[in-house]
Design an enzyme around this catalytic site. Structure first.
Site, PDB file in Angstrom:
ATOM      1  N   SER A 561       0.846  -1.195   0.000  1.00  0.00           N
ATOM      2  CA  SER A 561       0.000   0.000   0.000  1.00  0.00           C
ATOM      3  C   SER A 561       0.879   1.241   0.000  1.00  0.00           C
ATOM      4  CB  SER A 561      -0.899   0.013   1.243  1.00  0.00           C
ATOM      5  OG  SER A 561      -1.533   1.260   1.398  1.00  0.00           O
ATOM      6  N   TYR A 574      -2.660  -0.756  10.491  1.00  0.00           N
ATOM      7  CA  TYR A 574      -2.671  -1.110   9.068  1.00  0.00           C
ATOM      8  C   TYR A 574      -1.384  -0.648   8.389  1.00  0.00           C
ATOM      9  CZ  TYR A 574      -4.180  -1.214   4.164  1.00  0.00           C
ATOM     10  OH  TYR A 574      -4.273  -1.448   2.820  1.00  0.00           O
TER      11      TYR A 574
END
Length: 684
Positions: A561, A574
């Site tokens: 990501s 995350y």
């Protein structure tokens, strides 16, 4: 509108081809003669409808038929130059075609056109080939069928074989068909129903004779230690050996595999005669064109260790390659100045590998080809059993096998095959692939020719997603909890047993909880790290063992990501686990590079559309964090990028396709941003 004669032929073909006892997949051909109106003269014209080259009887349609004018086809007898030049006759069939479209005429067209019968079936039933390959096949034919079935000595398919059968039918007016030595059967009739009935009568009569008069143990006794292992042990051993075998058989060309432990295979491999019979090879041309002239058979008992079996398989593979080279050298015709001569050797690796107590591995350029090769070898086992039951199995000679395997017509057929797609022959294992990014990746890889394993926590959704891509030759769905090492190993074992190995692994499974530091619990932290950081580690570790054993290189891709480098708000757990994944890419690229395994990552921006993560609450949390409506979140992400374009799952799939395709083979340790340009996430 389909001609009624052609329609009846298609229906008969589909019925015959639907039952494997009648013929193998894509084996045999059928025909019908009748009249239609010539669009030029308006007069009736006699035509032959015949299954074209490369088709399958069970799925035959009108487009799979070749349609020829009978007067022109029969006139070719006047210009036939003899067996030394009969390959020229196949090209001549094109000058006999009637109308447009349809399939190319096959080598067996002459058999159908020259035989004086309105309807003809040429089939490859196990029972018929058993008689055809028996040492005393001619005497058996007379004993079993009397004068109703004639014997045709082996002759390579072609125009002369058509002349032979036409003459035999004329000389035997009571005959309803014939046994083709070493090959199969041909039957005929005045009506479509009569031809079908005659075909079935020959098949069933041969099978009944073998059942009634055959020896009770045609393959001899059981070899001690070569009996089938219990199913669980059998499958575990197969999964352990499969990567090694696939690497060996892919020495010349990348191969996809198929595994079967059907009782017919296990019983054969346990029998005393199995090694000697396997060494004789197959006989029917349709068989050995797909299985090679003979298999590789392991000569160790099932009780041997995995290490012993791997070492012996490596030795036997080298012996097999040397033996195949000698076979080629013994029979190849040197090329001359005019360009004639045998085609170059296509590869010396086996396509069938037999492991006593465990089963059979078959190989091909794709899963369907590999599966069909295995089905053909089961046909060959059935043929050997039948022949040994009533006589002695006696296949055609290696010289005749070579004449067909390296036939100029067979080479031309191979040259007409479409260019392979970028990922053909590759096997992909994609986690979290039942939805969102993972599903888009699986869809793209399947479209590029890969076999795909859709691994997901939800088995039903995984199987449904796989079914959308095609049948089990294209994709399968498996259950996996990536945070559980045993579950990961079981899922990869399932992939290996389905397709022979793994080449391309995509660590995509993920979830997220959007919370600031003080609201993030230890359980929140552990859950996200278990699924993404630990999960990626476990999948990569288990997959690396397979990739190393295969010795074919491979790809591991992490869907990380932009948050691995960008400090977004309220996202501690995350983003931290994504940073962990990003560094795994670098570490594994260095460690696995010596094995030819490339490890790369992709850093997407927030992918809202179709995302399971965003749909499960993450989207609402991120929208609240940024002060926008949830339905506007995708556009919000787009507006803050340089390109002002939303990132969708297909954009990530495009990057995976390029990274794992043929154009970036020297790239490893790379992270590719797929974020429409987020300056704060630029890699440094």
């Amino acid at each position: 509108m389909t001609n009624p004669t052609a329609a009846a032929l298609i229906a008969r073909s589909n019925r015959l081809g639907a039952d494997p006892k009648n013929t193998n997949y894509a084996g045999g051909n059928t025909s019908a003669k009748g009249t239609d109106t010539d669009p030029v003269t308006g007069e009736p014209v006699e035509l032959l409808w015949v299954k074209g080259s490369g088709g399958d009887l069970g799925t035959l349609t009108e487009q799979g038929l070749a349609v020829l004018r009978l007067d022109r086809l029969r006139a070719l007898q006047g210009v036939y130059p003899g067996v030394d030049r009969e390959d020229e006759m196949v090209a001549a069939f094109d000058y006999c075609l009637h109308g447009k479209g349809g399939a190319a005429p096959s080598i067996d067209t002459a058999m159908h056109g020259l035989v004086d019968a309105a309807h003809v079936d040429h089939l490859h039933p196990d029972s018929g080939i058993a008689i055809a390959t028996a040492a005393d096949g001619e005497a058996l034919t007379a004993r079993i069928f009397g004068g109703k079935v004639a014997w045709v000595p082996w002759r390579r398919p072609g125009f002369q074989l058509g002349l032979d059968i036409a003459r035999i039918k004329a000389d035997n007016p009571d005959a309803v068909g014939c046994i083709l030595g070493g090959h199969g059967i041909t039957a005929w009739g005045d009506t479509s129903e009569e031809a079908e009935a005659n075909s079935l009568w020959i098949i069933e009569t041969a099978a009944a004779y073998i059942a009634e008069h055959g020896a009770p143990a045609p393959f001899g006794g059981i070899r001690a230690g070569f009996e089938a292992l219990p199913e669980t042990d059998r499958h575990a051993r197969a999964a352990a050996l499969a990567p090694t075998i696939r690497g060996l058989v892919s020495t010349d060309h990348p191969m996809v595999g198929h595994y079967t432990d059907a009782p017919v295979v296990l019983d054969f491999l346990a029998a005393e005669k199995a090694p000697a019979l396997a060494a004789l090879g197959t006989s029917c041309p349709d068989h050995f064109l797909r299985t090679k002239v003979k298999p590789l058979i392991l000569d160790l008992p099932a009780t041997a260790t995995v290490e012993e079996q791997r070492a012996r398989l490596t030795e036997l593979h080298q012996e097999y390659r040397a033996d195949y080279q000698a076979y080629y050298d013994a029979h190849a015709v040197p090329s001359t100045g005019s360009g004639t001569g045998s085609p170059a050797m296509r590869g010396a690796d086996p396509l069938i590998v037999l492991i006593p107590g465990i089963g059979m591995f078959s190989y091909g350029k794709d899963k369907q080809t590999a599966r069909v090769a295995g089905e053909f070898y089961v046909n060959a086992i059935n043929v050997m059993r039948g022949a040994e039951a009533v006589s002695t199995y006696s296949p055609i000679s290696d010289a005749e096998k070579f004449r067909i395997e390296y036939w100029a017509l067979e080479e031309a057929k191979l040259q007409r095959m479409p260019k392979p797609r970028s990922h053909q022959g590759r096997i992909a294992f994609v986690t979290g692939a039942a939805s969102g990014i993972g599903k888009a990746i699986a869809t793209r890889l399947a479209a590029e020719g890969a076999c795909v394993v859709i691994a997901d926590l939800d088995l039903d959704k995984a199987r449904a997603a796989a079914a959308e891509l095609g049948d089990a030759d294209v994709a399968i769905g498996v259950a996996v909890n990536v945070a559980d090492a045993a579950a990961v190993q079981a899922a990869l074992d399932e992939a290996v047993l389905a397709f022979g190995g793994v080449d391309l692994v995509v660590n995509n499974a993920g979830l997220s909880l959007s919370k600031p530091l003080l609201e993030t619990t230890e359980a929140d932290w552990d859950l996200q790290h278990d699924v993404m950081a630990k999960g990626s580690f476990l999948v990569s570790k288990a997959a690396a063992r397979i990739l190393i054993d295969q010795r074919l290189g491979g790809d591991i891709v992490y869907i990380s990501s932009k948050n691995s480098v960008f400090a977004g708000p309220n996202n501690i757990a995350y983003s931290a686990t994504k940073a962990d994944q990003a560094h795994q890419v670098r570490l594994l690229a260095v460690e696995l590079g010596e094995h030819g395994i490339r490890v790369n990552g992709i850093n997407p921006d927030g992918v809202v559309r179709g995302s399971g993560i965003f749909a499960s609450g993450w989207g609402a949390n991120r929208a609240a964090t940024y002060g926008v409506k949830e339905e506007d979140l995708g556009q919000y992400y787009a507006n803050r990028t340089i390109l002002k374009r939303e990132v969708v799952p297909e954009n990530v799939a495009d990057a995976v396709s390029v990274l794992t395709g043929p154009d970036l083979t020297r790239t490893t340790g790379l992270h590719i941003p797929v974020d429409s340009g987020v300056a704060a996430a630029f890699l440094r």
